[in-house]
Write a protein that holds these residues in place. Sequence first.
Motif, mmCIF file in Angstrom:
data_model
loop_
_atom_site.group_PDB
_atom_site.id
_atom_site.type_symbol
_atom_site.label_atom_id
_atom_site.label_comp_id
_atom_site.label_asym_id
_atom_site.label_seq_id
_atom_site.Cartn_x
_atom_site.Cartn_y
_atom_site.Cartn_z
ATOM 1 N N SER A 140 0.856 -1.179 0.000
ATOM 2 C CA SER A 140 0.000 0.000 0.000
ATOM 3 C C SER A 140 0.890 1.226 0.000
ATOM 4 O O SER A 140 2.035 1.183 0.426
ATOM 5 C CB SER A 140 -0.916 0.003 1.222
ATOM 6 N N SER A 141 0.355 2.263 -0.509
ATOM 7 C CA SER A 141 1.122 3.498 -0.511
ATOM 8 C C SER A 141 0.206 4.637 -0.105
ATOM 9 O O SER A 141 -0.999 4.580 -0.293
ATOM 10 C CB SER A 141 1.739 3.772 -1.878
ATOM 11 N N SER A 142 0.807 5.619 0.460
ATOM 12 C CA SER A 142 0.043 6.818 0.804
ATOM 13 C C SER A 142 0.868 8.014 0.396
ATOM 14 O O SER A 142 2.091 7.962 0.343
ATOM 15 C CB SER A 142 -0.265 6.854 2.303
ATOM 16 N N SER A 143 0.193 9.049 0.073
ATOM 17 C CA SER A 143 0.915 10.254 -0.291
ATOM 18 C C SER A 143 0.476 11.378 0.636
ATOM 19 O O SER A 143 -0.655 11.416 1.105
ATOM 20 C CB SER A 143 0.669 10.624 -1.750
ATOM 21 N N GLU A 144 1.400 12.246 0.873
ATOM 22 C CA GLU A 144 1.131 13.378 1.745
ATOM 23 C C GLU A 144 1.611 14.627 1.031
ATOM 24 O O GLU A 144 2.704 14.659 0.482
ATOM 25 C CB GLU A 144 1.880 13.203 3.068
ATOM 26 N N ILE A 145 0.784 15.632 1.016
ATOM 27 C CA ILE A 145 1.172 16.897 0.403
ATOM 28 C C ILE A 145 1.902 17.720 1.446
ATOM 29 O O ILE A 145 1.396 17.940 2.545
ATOM 30 C CB ILE A 145 -0.056 17.656 -0.122
ATOM 31 N N ILE A 146 3.089 18.128 1.118
ATOM 32 C CA ILE A 146 3.891 18.928 2.040
ATOM 33 C C ILE A 146 3.813 20.380 1.610
ATOM 34 O O ILE A 146 4.041 20.704 0.449
ATOM 35 C CB ILE A 146 5.350 18.444 2.058
ATOM 36 N N ASP A 147 3.495 21.236 2.560
ATOM 37 C CA ASP A 147 3.369 22.669 2.286
ATOM 38 C C ASP A 147 4.723 23.337 2.465
ATOM 39 O O ASP A 147 5.271 23.372 3.561
ATOM 40 C CB ASP A 147 2.338 23.286 3.234
ATOM 41 N N TYR A 148 5.280 23.864 1.381
ATOM 42 C CA TYR A 148 6.579 24.528 1.424
ATOM 43 C C TYR A 148 6.447 26.057 1.407
ATOM 44 O O TYR A 148 7.375 26.756 1.042
ATOM 45 C CB TYR A 148 7.456 24.086 0.257
ATOM 46 N N THR A 149 5.294 26.563 1.808
ATOM 47 C CA THR A 149 5.087 28.007 1.838
ATOM 48 C C THR A 149 6.050 28.637 2.848
ATOM 49 O O THR A 149 6.120 28.191 3.986
ATOM 50 C CB THR A 149 3.630 28.334 2.253
ATOM 51 N N PRO A 150 6.799 29.651 2.433
ATOM 52 C CA PRO A 150 7.727 30.292 3.376
ATOM 53 C C PRO A 150 6.976 30.910 4.556
ATOM 54 O O PRO A 150 5.869 31.417 4.412
ATOM 55 C CB PRO A 150 8.394 31.390 2.542
ATOM 56 N N LEU A 151 7.598 30.863 5.713
ATOM 57 C CA LEU A 151 7.010 31.426 6.925
ATOM 58 C C LEU A 151 7.571 32.817 7.179
ATOM 59 O O LEU A 151 8.701 33.116 6.816
ATOM 60 C CB LEU A 151 7.337 30.542 8.135
ATOM 61 N N GLU A 152 6.780 33.640 7.818
ATOM 62 C CA GLU A 152 7.278 34.920 8.301
ATOM 63 C C GLU A 152 8.276 34.637 9.424
ATOM 64 O O GLU A 152 8.237 33.581 10.061
ATOM 65 C CB GLU A 152 6.127 35.778 8.831
ATOM 66 N N LYS A 153 9.175 35.592 9.685
ATOM 67 C CA LYS A 153 10.212 35.380 10.691
ATOM 68 C C LYS A 153 9.628 35.060 12.068
ATOM 69 O O LYS A 153 10.106 34.163 12.755
ATOM 70 C CB LYS A 153 11.125 36.601 10.789
ATOM 71 N N GLN A 154 8.596 35.801 12.480
ATOM 72 C CA GLN A 154 8.015 35.563 13.805
ATOM 73 C C GLN A 154 7.378 34.184 13.883
ATOM 74 O O GLN A 154 7.502 33.498 14.892
ATOM 75 C CB GLN A 154 6.999 36.652 14.164
ATOM 76 N N ASP A 155 6.698 33.753 12.812
ATOM 77 C CA ASP A 155 6.122 32.412 12.792
ATOM 78 C C ASP A 155 7.210 31.355 12.904
ATOM 79 O O ASP A 155 7.058 30.358 13.613
ATOM 80 C CB ASP A 155 5.316 32.186 11.514
ATOM 81 N N THR A 156 8.310 31.567 12.198
ATOM 82 C CA THR A 156 9.432 30.634 12.265
ATOM 83 C C THR A 156 9.948 30.519 13.683
ATOM 84 O O THR A 156 10.160 29.417 14.204
ATOM 85 C CB THR A 156 10.563 31.081 11.319
ATOM 86 N N LEU A 157 10.133 31.660 14.332
ATOM 87 C CA LEU A 157 10.609 31.651 15.710
ATOM 88 C C LEU A 157 9.622 30.918 16.622
ATOM 89 O O LEU A 157 10.028 30.091 17.447
ATOM 90 C CB LEU A 157 10.819 33.081 16.213
ATOM 91 N N ASN A 158 8.339 31.183 16.453
ATOM 92 C CA ASN A 158 7.333 30.517 17.283
ATOM 93 C C ASN A 158 7.375 29.006 17.101
ATOM 94 O O ASN A 158 7.282 28.251 18.064
ATOM 95 C CB ASN A 158 5.939 31.051 16.960
ATOM 96 N N TYR A 159 7.539 28.551 15.857
ATOM 97 C CA TYR A 159 7.625 27.108 15.621
ATOM 98 C C TYR A 159 8.892 26.514 16.220
ATOM 99 O O TYR A 159 8.894 25.393 16.731
ATOM 100 C CB TYR A 159 7.542 26.788 14.129
ATOM 101 N N MET A 160 9.976 27.271 16.172
ATOM 102 C CA MET A 160 11.218 26.780 16.780
ATOM 103 C C MET A 160 11.044 26.630 18.283
ATOM 104 O O MET A 160 11.496 25.648 18.877
ATOM 105 C CB MET A 160 12.372 27.731 16.459
#
Length: 123
Positions: free
Chosen positions: A3-23
């Motif tokens: 069986s196989s499954s596929s997943e769509i990965i979102d490569y949308t760039p993040l704003e700097k503050q969002d990046t920091l929050n995720y880190m």
Amino acid sequence: MSSSSSEIIDYTPLEKQDTLNYMIQTINYDNQVISVKASQYFIYKTYYQRQNYTMNAYLNNLTLIDGVSRNTDFSTSMVTEAPYLEQRLYQDGTYYNIRKFQSEGFINRASKEQIDEETALNT
């Protein structure tokens, strides 16, 4: 049978503050990650500020931050810089945050709030 499954990965760039929050959230969700290095920018009317820091999280809900805050005046290009240490702790429903600069001209701060654990993890 395979069986196989596929997943769509979102490569949308993040704003700097969002990046920091995720880190920061990474520390909360992955106990393998205990240290994060980051840069953060704040833009004001007459100057901008850049903060470079290393954030270390510990299993006892303590986070220590070793950083440098650097202000650059737009009109004079004068730079003022100060190292700082910051402690964040969540304990018994109370979130503590203390920042102490190691140079004059920067404002030290301390706060104590009654918040739930999830809010503290995202602060």
